[in-house]
Design an enzyme around this catalytic site. Sequence first.
Site, PDB file in Angstrom:
ATOM      1  N   TRP A  75       0.947  -1.279  -0.135  1.00  0.00           N
ATOM      2  CA  TRP A  75      -0.090  -0.139   0.104  1.00  0.00           C
ATOM      3  C   TRP A  75       0.907   1.021  -0.154  1.00  0.00           C
ATOM      4  CZ3 TRP A  75      -1.276   4.385   3.138  1.00  0.00           C
ATOM      5  CH2 TRP A  75      -2.452   4.740   3.039  1.00  0.00           C
ATOM      6  N   ASN A  99       7.085  -3.436   6.144  1.00  0.00           N
ATOM      7  CA  ASN A  99       5.749  -2.992   6.537  1.00  0.00           C
ATOM      8  C   ASN A  99       5.943  -2.018   7.388  1.00  0.00           C
ATOM      9  OD1 ASN A  99       3.139  -2.250   7.007  1.00  0.00           O
ATOM     10  ND2 ASN A  99       2.833  -3.843   8.445  1.00  0.00           N
ATOM     11  N   GLY A 100       5.688  -0.368   6.911  1.00  0.00           N
ATOM     12  CA  GLY A 100       5.780   0.291   7.878  1.00  0.00           C
ATOM     13  C   GLY A 100       6.265   1.884   7.320  1.00  0.00           C
ATOM     14  N   HIS A 497     -29.413  24.062   9.103  1.00  0.00           N
ATOM     15  CA  HIS A 497     -28.732  25.071   9.183  1.00  0.00           C
ATOM     16  C   HIS A 497     -27.318  25.346   8.229  1.00  0.00           C
ATOM     17  CE1 HIS A 497     -30.355  26.150  13.192  1.00  0.00           C
ATOM     18  NE2 HIS A 497     -30.252  24.630  13.385  1.00  0.00           N
TER      19      HIS A 497
END
Length: 603
Positions: A75, A99-100, A497
């Site tokens: 990712w 990973n990190g 509103h």
Amino acid sequence: MCGIIGYTTKRTDSVSVALAGLKNLEYRGYDSSGIAFYDGKKLDMVKAKGKISNLEEKLSQMDIASSCAIAHTRWATHGEPSETNAHPHQVGKVTLVHNGIIENYASLKEELIAKGYEFKSQTDTEVATAYIDYCYSLCNNKLQALVDACKGIRGSYAFNVIYEDEPTTIYATRKDSPLVIGYSHEGNFAASDISAILSYTNKYSLIDENEFVKITSSIVTFYNEDLTETSNEIKTATWDAAQYQKNGYDHFMLKEIYEQPKVIQDIFNRYYSDCDYSDIHFENFDNIHIVACGSAMHASLVGKYLLQTYAKIPAMVEIASEYRYAEELITPKTLLIVVSQSGETADTLAALRLAKEKGAYVVGIVNAVGSTISREVNKCIYTYAGPEIAVATTKGYTSQVAVFSTLVLNAMKQKGLLDETQEAEIKDELLNIKPKLEQVISQRDTYLDIAKDIYSHKDLFFIGRGIDSTVCMEGSLKLKEISYMHSESYSAGELKHGTISLIEEGTPVISIATNENLFEKTVSNIKETKARGSYTIFVTTDAHDAVDFREFADKTVIVPKTSEFSQAIPVVMALQLIAYETAKLRGCDIDKPRNLAKSVTVE
Ligand code: AGP
């Protein structure tokens, strides 16, 4: 955020085993992937952009016999998804998957360039790889090099490393990112989570922060930072590999939606049979903070609502990434409740660590057993919802809501706010909730019918009051993250509103009204949107079964009436299925939505 797996074996099937394990990690990130393997002569590497199936296609063209492999599904954080940026990275004698996030990668990169290193990718990981190689060149000791490099790295990491001159050994370590060691007769593993190895073994160990591991096909040795050997308990996983399969459902998300009746019933059954909250006395604390991200934060809002409404206990809900800015409010008399399905969310972990530094008592509501958050809280309440693979949470959220309900009921008893009659009624309801939740699922045609009405729109609004307004937030997130359709949730009374200016002819508005005391006001708010042309979907309970709502509702969804200790659950399940059917009509990747990852292990 990413998934890593390493496997070293006495056999020559390390690539196929690592690839199979990697596919079980794809929910953690899926924009590119890669694998490095020792083929008996050299360390080779294959990478592919896109889903793991693209990597699999490349490997299928090759005849590989390998005894050691490390693999990665990404990712992207630094550098766009591409083969160049995909892991593994190889620099000098070091090949690595990570990973990190390496927070100080820019300064390290400058130092390494000055020492003659060159870089091909835009990633922080390639810098870490070069840094380990540099440390190895100084000390010529593989474990020491890893220790030295980790001392100079700031950030989060789970590393699997292969050195060129020891190509069947994997070196591993972690800080803030998860990593488990797996043991089998044929070989040993290091993976981001147990789902990657369960098809091969249920024997595993958890690695502590800054613990270092040397893994060969027959021996696993653990070391601390000064390289003295440490021991590590070998555990037996209670889940089985089947739980990580779709088992006939079209999507993991649908399977996990259908698991909810049992998951929720199990939680309430456990509460009334062997639950121990004796060490959670809300009145011993000056303030109560509930901190989480995303859907877990939405579940926290339900918990807050129930706490203040029924236990008369105020609580503050804060988004984990914002909590550090409220640190002045954290004292040794603070009770912090952190909520996390994965137990690895970096923002939530950071909040928990901040609170503990300040002396707060921290309770975790967590699903993933043995996860970092579950191990660092003072008390962990597991939801035991079982593995959740779909990136969009469903049973993760509802199980968190159910646990909050039990916590509030316990608090009410502690404060003498629950009389015997009330307790008996609520207990009867919760111990018989399963068929009511199954009834919600049975209305699939209704949800599909609604999905057909809304899927072509570009905007949609969710409105509700009280507990319903918190469920609207979860319904909106579910729709956004899997169907890519923009939606907003709004407190029904607030819409007029300002935002009501966005309502035009045909704008879909999903409104929820389950609380009898707020029913009429919510209906008035729905009519305000109707007067401006909205297309309304009205979600209410069977307490109004006989009423015709067509005056203001184009479609109606009826869910079972329950107390507010469980009402959010049948309502959100209906919204989950509306989102699911909408995403299907829009042709989206339901289990792995674009840009998302299941466990966000970076801040
Ligand atoms: C859920 O559908 C989302 N994918 C996301 O908001 C998730 O709830 C959030 O990232 C928190 O994850 P956690 O519960 O594992 O900490």
